[in-house]
Design a protein around this motif. Structure first.
Motif, PDB file in Angstrom:
ATOM      1  N   HIS A 128      -4.840  21.979  21.649  1.00 35.41           N
ATOM      2  CA  HIS A 128      -3.410  22.057  21.966  1.00 35.41           C
ATOM      3  C   HIS A 128      -3.168  21.993  23.481  1.00 35.41           C
ATOM      4  CE1 HIS A 128       0.740  23.310  21.179  1.00 35.41           C
ATOM      5  NE2 HIS A 128       0.629  24.201  22.139  1.00 35.41           N
ATOM      6  N   LEU A 129      -3.895  22.777  24.238  1.00 39.53           N
ATOM      7  CA  LEU A 129      -3.664  22.797  25.688  1.00 39.53           C
ATOM      8  C   LEU A 129      -4.075  21.491  26.385  1.00 39.53           C
ATOM      9  CD1 LEU A 129      -2.675  24.401  28.184  1.00 39.53           C
ATOM     10  CD2 LEU A 129      -5.042  25.082  28.509  1.00 39.53           C
ATOM     11  N   PRO A 130      -5.283  20.947  26.119  1.00 40.66           N
ATOM     12  CA  PRO A 130      -5.605  19.656  26.764  1.00 40.66           C
ATOM     13  C   PRO A 130      -4.595  18.561  26.430  1.00 40.66           C
ATOM     14  CG  PRO A 130      -7.590  20.601  25.829  1.00 40.66           C
ATOM     15  CD  PRO A 130      -6.453  21.474  25.377  1.00 40.66           C
ATOM     16  N   LEU A 131      -4.156  18.525  25.176  1.00 41.84           N
ATOM     17  CA  LEU A 131      -3.168  17.508  24.797  1.00 41.84           C
ATOM     18  C   LEU A 131      -1.863  17.722  25.567  1.00 41.84           C
ATOM     19  CD1 LEU A 131      -3.767  17.335  20.942  1.00 41.84           C
ATOM     20  CD2 LEU A 131      -3.889  15.402  22.503  1.00 41.84           C
ATOM     21  N   ALA A 132      -1.452  18.981  25.696  1.00 37.99           N
ATOM     22  CA  ALA A 132      -0.196  19.277  26.407  1.00 37.99           C
ATOM     23  C   ALA A 132      -0.302  18.878  27.878  1.00 37.99           C
ATOM     24  CB  ALA A 132       0.127  20.765  26.277  1.00 37.99           C
ATOM     25  N   LEU A 133      -1.447  19.166  28.491  1.00 36.89           N
ATOM     26  CA  LEU A 133      -1.625  18.794  29.906  1.00 36.89           C
ATOM     27  C   LEU A 133      -1.599  17.278  30.073  1.00 36.89           C
ATOM     28  CD1 LEU A 133      -4.343  21.275  31.218  1.00 36.89           C
ATOM     29  CD2 LEU A 133      -1.907  21.251  31.688  1.00 36.89           C
ATOM     30  N   LEU A 134      -2.204  16.573  29.100  1.00 38.75           N
ATOM     31  CA  LEU A 134      -2.234  15.113  29.212  1.00 38.75           C
ATOM     32  C   LEU A 134      -0.877  14.473  28.930  1.00 38.75           C
ATOM     33  CD1 LEU A 134      -5.818  14.696  28.066  1.00 38.75           C
ATOM     34  CD2 LEU A 134      -4.863  13.661  30.109  1.00 38.75           C
ATOM     35  N   VAL A 135      -0.032  15.202  28.199  1.00 41.87           N
ATOM     36  CA  VAL A 135       1.352  14.721  28.033  1.00 41.87           C
ATOM     37  C   VAL A 135       2.032  14.709  29.404  1.00 41.87           C
ATOM     38  CG1 VAL A 135       3.616  15.310  27.088  1.00 41.87           C
ATOM     39  CG2 VAL A 135       1.604  15.426  25.632  1.00 41.87           C
ATOM     40  N   TYR A 136       1.838  15.770  30.166  1.00 45.35           N
ATOM     41  CA  TYR A 136       2.405  15.817  31.528  1.00 45.35           C
ATOM     42  C   TYR A 136       1.860  14.658  32.367  1.00 45.35           C
ATOM     43  CZ  TYR A 136       3.804  20.734  30.668  1.00 45.35           C
ATOM     44  OH  TYR A 136       4.355  21.883  30.180  1.00 45.35           O
ATOM     45  N   VAL A 137       0.552  14.475  32.287  1.00 43.33           N
ATOM     46  CA  VAL A 137      -0.081  13.399  33.084  1.00 43.33           C
ATOM     47  C   VAL A 137       0.488  12.037  32.674  1.00 43.33           C
ATOM     48  CG1 VAL A 137      -2.263  12.186  33.531  1.00 43.33           C
ATOM     49  CG2 VAL A 137      -2.223  14.689  33.471  1.00 43.33           C
ATOM     50  N   ALA A 138       0.552  11.812  31.348  1.00 44.88           N
ATOM     51  CA  ALA A 138       1.013  10.510  30.844  1.00 44.88           C
ATOM     52  C   ALA A 138       2.440  10.225  31.306  1.00 44.88           C
ATOM     53  CB  ALA A 138       0.929  10.491  29.323  1.00 44.88           C
ATOM     54  N   PHE A 139       3.312  11.231  31.205  1.00 44.54           N
ATOM     55  CA  PHE A 139       4.708  10.987  31.580  1.00 44.54           C
ATOM     56  C   PHE A 139       4.868  10.927  33.104  1.00 44.54           C
ATOM     57  CE2 PHE A 139       5.996  12.817  27.209  1.00 44.54           C
ATOM     58  CZ  PHE A 139       5.724  11.594  26.624  1.00 44.54           C
ATOM     59  N   PHE A 140       3.962  11.573  33.822  1.00 44.15           N
ATOM     60  CA  PHE A 140       3.989  11.439  35.286  1.00 44.15           C
ATOM     61  C   PHE A 140       3.604  10.000  35.675  1.00 44.15           C
ATOM     62  CE2 PHE A 140       1.890  11.779  39.484  1.00 44.15           C
ATOM     63  CZ  PHE A 140       3.002  12.186  40.209  1.00 44.15           C
ATOM     64  N   VAL A 141       2.626   9.460  34.959  1.00 40.98           N
ATOM     65  CA  VAL A 141       2.225   8.064  35.213  1.00 40.98           C
ATOM     66  C   VAL A 141       3.403   7.121  34.924  1.00 40.98           C
ATOM     67  CG1 VAL A 141       0.711   6.191  34.411  1.00 40.98           C
ATOM     68  CG2 VAL A 141      -0.246   8.443  34.869  1.00 40.98           C
ATOM     69  N   VAL A 142       4.129   7.400  33.826  1.00 43.29           N
ATOM     70  CA  VAL A 142       5.316   6.590  33.506  1.00 43.29           C
ATOM     71  C   VAL A 142       6.326   6.689  34.654  1.00 43.29           C
ATOM     72  CG1 VAL A 142       7.249   6.265  31.900  1.00 43.29           C
ATOM     73  CG2 VAL A 142       5.026   6.988  31.021  1.00 43.29           C
ATOM     74  N   PHE A 143       6.527   7.898  35.137  1.00 41.40           N
ATOM     75  CA  PHE A 143       7.485   8.166  36.225  1.00 41.40           C
ATOM     76  C   PHE A 143       7.117   7.347  37.473  1.00 41.40           C
ATOM     77  CE2 PHE A 143       8.348  11.081  39.904  1.00 41.40           C
ATOM     78  CZ  PHE A 143       9.731  11.066  39.854  1.00 41.40           C
ATOM     79  N   VAL A 144       5.861   7.446  37.884  1.00 40.53           N
ATOM     80  CA  VAL A 144       5.431   6.751  39.113  1.00 40.53           C
ATOM     81  C   VAL A 144       5.478   5.231  38.905  1.00 40.53           C
ATOM     82  CG1 VAL A 144       3.467   6.352  40.658  1.00 40.53           C
ATOM     83  CG2 VAL A 144       3.995   8.670  39.904  1.00 40.53           C
ATOM     84  N   ALA A 145       4.945   4.776  37.772  1.00 36.74           N
ATOM     85  CA  ALA A 145       4.916   3.324  37.514  1.00 36.74           C
ATOM     86  C   ALA A 145       6.337   2.759  37.434  1.00 36.74           C
ATOM     87  CB  ALA A 145       4.154   3.051  36.222  1.00 36.74           C
ATOM     88  N   SER A 146       7.267   3.546  36.888  1.00 39.82           N
ATOM     89  CA  SER A 146       8.651   3.084  36.777  1.00 39.82           C
ATOM     90  C   SER A 146       9.293   2.945  38.154  1.00 39.82           C
ATOM     91  CB  SER A 146       9.472   4.066  35.931  1.00 39.82           C
ATOM     92  OG  SER A 146       8.921   4.166  34.651  1.00 39.82           O
ATOM     93  N   THR A 191       3.377  14.258  20.104  1.00 40.51           N
ATOM     94  CA  THR A 191       3.495  14.494  18.658  1.00 40.51           C
ATOM     95  C   THR A 191       2.396  15.453  18.203  1.00 40.51           C
ATOM     96  OG1 THR A 191       4.219  12.204  18.472  1.00 40.51           O
ATOM     97  CG2 THR A 191       3.654  13.307  16.420  1.00 40.51           C
ATOM     98  N   LEU A 192       1.184  15.238  18.725  1.00 40.04           N
ATOM     99  CA  LEU A 192       0.058  16.089  18.337  1.00 40.04           C
ATOM    100  C   LEU A 192       0.211  17.511  18.898  1.00 40.04           C
ATOM    101  CD1 LEU A 192      -2.900  13.560  18.657  1.00 40.04           C
ATOM    102  CD2 LEU A 192      -1.811  14.416  16.579  1.00 40.04           C
ATOM    103  N   VAL A 193       0.808  17.630  20.076  1.00 44.72           N
ATOM    104  CA  VAL A 193       1.066  18.966  20.637  1.00 44.72           C
ATOM    105  C   VAL A 193       2.028  19.723  19.721  1.00 44.72           C
ATOM    106  CG1 VAL A 193       2.187  20.203  22.539  1.00 44.72           C
ATOM    107  CG2 VAL A 193       0.606  18.357  23.032  1.00 44.72           C
ATOM    108  N   LEU A 194       3.096  19.031  19.300  1.00 43.89           N
ATOM    109  CA  LEU A 194       4.078  19.681  18.408  1.00 43.89           C
ATOM    110  C   LEU A 194       3.422  20.046  17.070  1.00 43.89           C
ATOM    111  CD1 LEU A 194       7.186  17.423  19.144  1.00 43.89           C
ATOM    112  CD2 LEU A 194       6.955  19.837  19.710  1.00 43.89           C
ATOM    113  N   ALA A 195       2.591  19.142  16.556  1.00 44.72           N
ATOM    114  CA  ALA A 195       1.961  19.392  15.245  1.00 44.72           C
ATOM    115  C   ALA A 195       0.967  20.550  15.322  1.00 44.72           C
ATOM    116  CB  ALA A 195       1.268  18.118  14.754  1.00 44.72           C
ATOM    117  N   THR A 196       0.106  20.523  16.350  1.00 45.57           N
ATOM    118  CA  THR A 196      -0.891  21.607  16.452  1.00 45.57           C
ATOM    119  C   THR A 196      -0.214  22.938  16.790  1.00 45.57           C
ATOM    120  OG1 THR A 196      -1.306  20.938  18.745  1.00 45.57           O
ATOM    121  CG2 THR A 196      -2.858  20.142  17.094  1.00 45.57           C
TER     122      THR A 196
END
Lengths: 71, 252
Positions: free
Chosen positions: B66-84, B111-116
């Motif tokens: 749960h925690l690694p997935l949640a941290l990577l959600v932040y990373v993924a959306f930060f990448v979207v933010f910078v790339a945008s 989705t997996l963070v919410l499910a777990t």
């Protein structure tokens, strides 16, 4: 459901979802590669036709005045 | 993916030839193998090697995913933010591909963070879902990035879709700090921010190593999925370019 059941369910959900996503990407990748290969082949054929036509055109050019009504 | 097709110059040009795998493809395969090994290691570490937690018992093992997935959600959306941002400043297609791939993988992880979280919350809180600030803001984040992908899917013109999505990718990221600090700003069922505490010395050694292994495994998985998804978009772009050339030649 016991404690272990929730843990197993969580692991199951994660692996199924990731596996399904990977399969989906693999499908997209395979289709895109196939489409690109098919288009490359079509492009090749079109370019070959284009070259052939370009080569044939100079042959016809000197013959054109013979058929000309003004000649 | 293991081979790349290309054309030779000169008389042999007419036949596309199969060349040995490009270094980039080899790297993706190697990363895939490393990811698989890390994922299996993380699974074994979380389920078999780490000790049971004193209060929650075996349920706490969900935390290692749960925690690694949640941290990577932040990373993924930060990448979207910078790339945008970069795409809006300099509209180079690579940045758009990066944003799209990262948004998609981020949405999957979210989705997996919410499910777990739900599977963890049911036995601990007695409910599958509650309108707690952390859970609600995470659900809002999920909807924002679902909307982001819908914009890309339904806006017809590709350039316009990329620009609209880039704006949404920048604005949508504003929800990430709200998700992170929601547990401090409001009274919530969700525990206080565990990110820094768990990565620090608050966990016993066995638990800490399981968490770190989980983080490494999911980080590798994120990069692998990102590269594969970007490759799909790259091929689609190539496909569009080739189709235009074919149409121009056949139409002429």
């Amino acid at each position: 459901m016991g404690q272990a059941g929730y843990v197993v369910a969580a692991v199951f959900v994660i692996w199924i979802a990731l596996g399904a996503y990977l399969l989906w990407i693999a499908g997209l990748l395979r289709r895109a590669q196939r489409d690109v290969a098919a288009l490359e082949e079509r492009l090749e054929q079109a370019e070959a036709r284009d070259r052939d036509e370009a080569e044939r055109r100079p042959d016809r050019a000197p013959a054109a005045p013979a058929h000309s009504p003004s000649g | 993916m293991s081979t790349s097709s290309t054309e030779l110059a000169g008389p042999a040009r007419a036949r596309p030839v199969r060349l040995p795998a490009a270094p980039r493809d080899v790297a993706v395969v190697a990363l895939g193998v490393a990811t698989l090994l890390a994922m299996v290691g993380a699974l074994a570490s979380a389920l078999l090697l780490s000790p049971s937690e004193r209060v929650e018992g075996d349920l706490f093992r969900i935390f290692y995913f749960h925690l690694p997935l949640a941290l990577l959600v932040y990373v993924a959306f930060f990448v979207v933010f910078v790339a945008s941002i970069v795409y809006l400043v300099r509209p180079i297609r690579w940045w758009d591909r990066l944003a799209l791939a990262s948004a998609e993988v981020g949405l999957l992880f979210c989705t997996l963070v919410l499910a777990t979280g739900s599977l963890w919350g049911r036995p601990v809180w007695g409910v599958w879902w509650t309108w707690d600030a952390r859970l609600t803001s995470t659900l809002v984040l999920w909807f924002i990035y679902l909307g982001y992908l819908m914009v890309r899917a339904y806006v017809g013109d590709r350039g316009r879709a990329a620009r609209y999505a880039a704006v949404l990718g920048i604005v949508g990221f504003l929800d990430v700090p709200i998700v992170q600090f929601s547990v401090n700003w409001w009274r919530t069922l969700h525990p206080q921010s565990t990110v820094t505490a768990s990565l620090g010395q608050s966990l016993p050694a066995g638990m800490q190593s399981a968490l770190i292994l989980g983080l490494v495994a999911f980080a590798l998985l994120y990069v692998e999925l990102l590269l594969l998804r970007m490759r799909v978009e790259e091929l689609r772009d190539r496909q569009r370019g080739l189709a235009e050339r074919v149409l121009a030649l056949e139409g002429a």
